[in-house]
Design an enzyme around this catalytic site. Structure first.
Site, PDB file in Angstrom:
ATOM      1  N   SER A 165       0.836  -1.204   0.000  1.00 53.72           N
ATOM      2  CA  SER A 165       0.000   0.000   0.000  1.00 53.72           C
ATOM      3  C   SER A 165       0.876   1.261   0.000  1.00 53.72           C
ATOM      4  CB  SER A 165      -0.975  -0.062   1.175  1.00 53.72           C
ATOM      5  OG  SER A 165      -2.006   0.860   0.993  1.00 53.72           O
ATOM      6  N   ASP A 186     -10.366  -5.528  -2.973  1.00 51.28           N
ATOM      7  CA  ASP A 186      -9.725  -4.547  -2.087  1.00 51.28           C
ATOM      8  C   ASP A 186     -10.557  -3.255  -2.088  1.00 51.28           C
ATOM      9  OD1 ASP A 186      -8.051  -2.442  -1.206  1.00 51.28           O
ATOM     10  OD2 ASP A 186      -6.247  -3.492  -1.859  1.00 51.28           O
ATOM     11  N   HIS A 207      -7.347  -6.045   1.226  1.00 46.28           N
ATOM     12  CA  HIS A 207      -6.134  -5.236   1.421  1.00 46.28           C
ATOM     13  C   HIS A 207      -5.335  -5.682   2.653  1.00 46.28           C
ATOM     14  CE1 HIS A 207      -4.137  -1.489   0.176  1.00 46.28           C
ATOM     15  NE2 HIS A 207      -3.996  -1.149   1.438  1.00 46.28           N
TER      16      HIS A 207
HETATM   17  N1  LIG Z   1      -9.038   1.239   8.350  1.00 43.93           N
HETATM   18  C1  LIG Z   1      -7.634   1.090   8.576  1.00 43.93           C
HETATM   19  C2  LIG Z   1      -6.944   1.995   7.599  1.00 43.93           C
HETATM   20  C3  LIG Z   1      -5.490   1.768   7.585  1.00 43.93           C
HETATM   21  C4  LIG Z   1      -5.070   0.530   6.842  1.00 43.93           C
HETATM   22  O1  LIG Z   1      -5.821  -0.195   6.221  1.00 43.93           O
HETATM   23  N2  LIG Z   1      -3.773   0.313   6.890  1.00 43.93           N
HETATM   24  C5  LIG Z   1      -3.181  -0.758   6.148  1.00 43.93           C
HETATM   25  C6  LIG Z   1      -2.293  -0.150   5.117  1.00 43.93           C
HETATM   26  S1  LIG Z   1      -3.249   0.929   4.059  1.00 43.93           S
HETATM   27  C7  LIG Z   1      -2.131   1.749   3.073  1.00 43.93           C
HETATM   28  O2  LIG Z   1      -1.057   2.114   3.342  1.00 43.93           O
HETATM   29  C8  LIG Z   1      -2.406  -1.649   7.093  1.00 43.93           C
HETATM   30  O3  LIG Z   1      -1.430  -2.265   6.708  1.00 43.93           O
HETATM   31  N3  LIG Z   1      -2.868  -1.724   8.339  1.00 43.93           N
HETATM   32  C9  LIG Z   1      -2.191  -2.456   9.380  1.00 43.93           C
HETATM   33  C10 LIG Z   1      -2.590  -3.890   9.535  1.00 43.93           C
HETATM   34  O4  LIG Z   1      -1.922  -4.589  10.334  1.00 43.93           O
HETATM   35  O5  LIG Z   1      -3.540  -4.363   8.869  1.00 43.93           O
HETATM   36  C11 LIG Z   1      -7.323   1.450  10.024  1.00 43.93           C
HETATM   37  O6  LIG Z   1      -8.151   2.079  10.645  1.00 43.93           O
HETATM   38  O7  LIG Z   1      -6.257   1.078  10.509  1.00 43.93           O
END
Ligand SMILES: N[C@@H](CCC(=O)N[C@@H](CSC=O)C(=O)NCC(=O)O)C(=O)O
Length: 257
Positions: A119, A201, A235
């Site tokens: 991401s 995603d 995602h």
């Molecule tokens: N709804 C999420 C939004 C943040 C999120 O999805 N973060 C992703 C990366 S998105 C793009 O850079 C992530 O890797 N999160 C950490 C995980 O361990 O899943 C929120 O509120 O965190």
């Protein structure tokens, strides 16, 4: 700055290749090492994995106000706008300062390094690779933000860290951090760029990622790219854990050649 490092079992008295992993929004150096399951494959292939944090954490006023700017959201740029430009230098940190620390303290082969990410970190990996021909043997990304100057997440970060667009189109400072724009000028080695993308995603659907624009730019620039669309995947780190083996094998192919 904290980072995580995985050393494979045969690290004693031997220098191994290294893969840098750049995480996404809200992450620390812990997300990848606790959720991806990559250690099994890194051990099988004797590669080191280094995971930096995703931003400085230095108590700048406003740093914690949103999940997509400031803390956990350094966007792998060198900020030029106050107050971020004093500490938010994630591009220099990832490409120079951190590798120097790693090389000085761990059994790394400095000629054999690759980079991957997810991401925001996928964007970071592509930018680091495309701006530094020859520095990395290969690059791969899960659900990268491919065209940040046209993505809501990207535009917020680039405006905040690098300044406004004004009326004169995309500022030159932004172009340094947009993989879809950088690929046209890339004159590095022709390792396949590997992109993975889940077709369920939510951020793909929201127009944050636009892999099709990056692939089109690669085709026009004759830069080889593989885009794996993964039916039903989202995602999350469950998706990353499912396909991380493919990415490590992709890097090993170039790191060991
Ligand atoms: N709804 C999420 C939004 C943040 C999120 O999805 N973060 C992703 C990366 S998105 C793009 O850079 C992530 O890797 N999160 C950490 C995980 O361990 O899943 C929120 O509120 O965190």
């Amino acid at each position: 700055m904290k980072f995580a490092i995985y050393l494979p079992p045969d690290s004693e008295g031997k220098k191994n290749p290294v893969i840098y992993w750049l995480s996404g929004l809200t992450c620390t150096e812990q997300n990848f090492i606790t959720k991806s399951g990559a250690q099994k494959y890194a051990a099988e292939h004797n590669v080191i994995i280094v995971c930096p944090d995703t931003s400085p954490r230095c108590n700048i006023p406003g740093e914690d106000e949103s999940y997509d700017f400031g803390t956990g959201a350094g966007f792998y740029v060198d900020a030029t706008v106050k107050p971020w430009n004093t500490h938010y230098k994630m591009y220099s940190y990832v490409t120079q300062e951190l590798p120097e620390v790693i090389h000085a303290n761990f059994p790394i082969d400095p000629e054999k390094q690759s980079i991957m990410g997810h991401s925001m970190g996928g964007h970071g990996a592509l930018v680091c690779y495309l701006r530094n021909p020859g520095k990395y043997c290969s690059v791969s990304a899960f659900a990268p933000i491919c065209h940040p100057s046209q993505s809501p997440w990207g535009r917020k970060a680039l405006t905040g860290y690098l300044g406004d667009t004004g009326d004169a189109g995309i500022p030159d400072e932004w172009k340094k951090y947009d993989a879809t724009l950088l690929v046209a000028k890339f004159d590095g080695q022709l390792a396949d760029i590997l992109i993975d993308q889940g077709d369920s995603d939510e951020f793909l659907k929201a127009g944050q990622l636009t892999p099709e624009k990056f692939v089109q730019a690669c085709k026009e620039a004759q830069v080889p790219v593989i885009l794996n669309m993964r039916e039903g995947y989202d995602h999350s780190y469950y998706y990353i854990a499912t396909f991380i083996e493919d990415h490590i094998k992709h890097h090993v192919k170039y790191l060991r050649s």
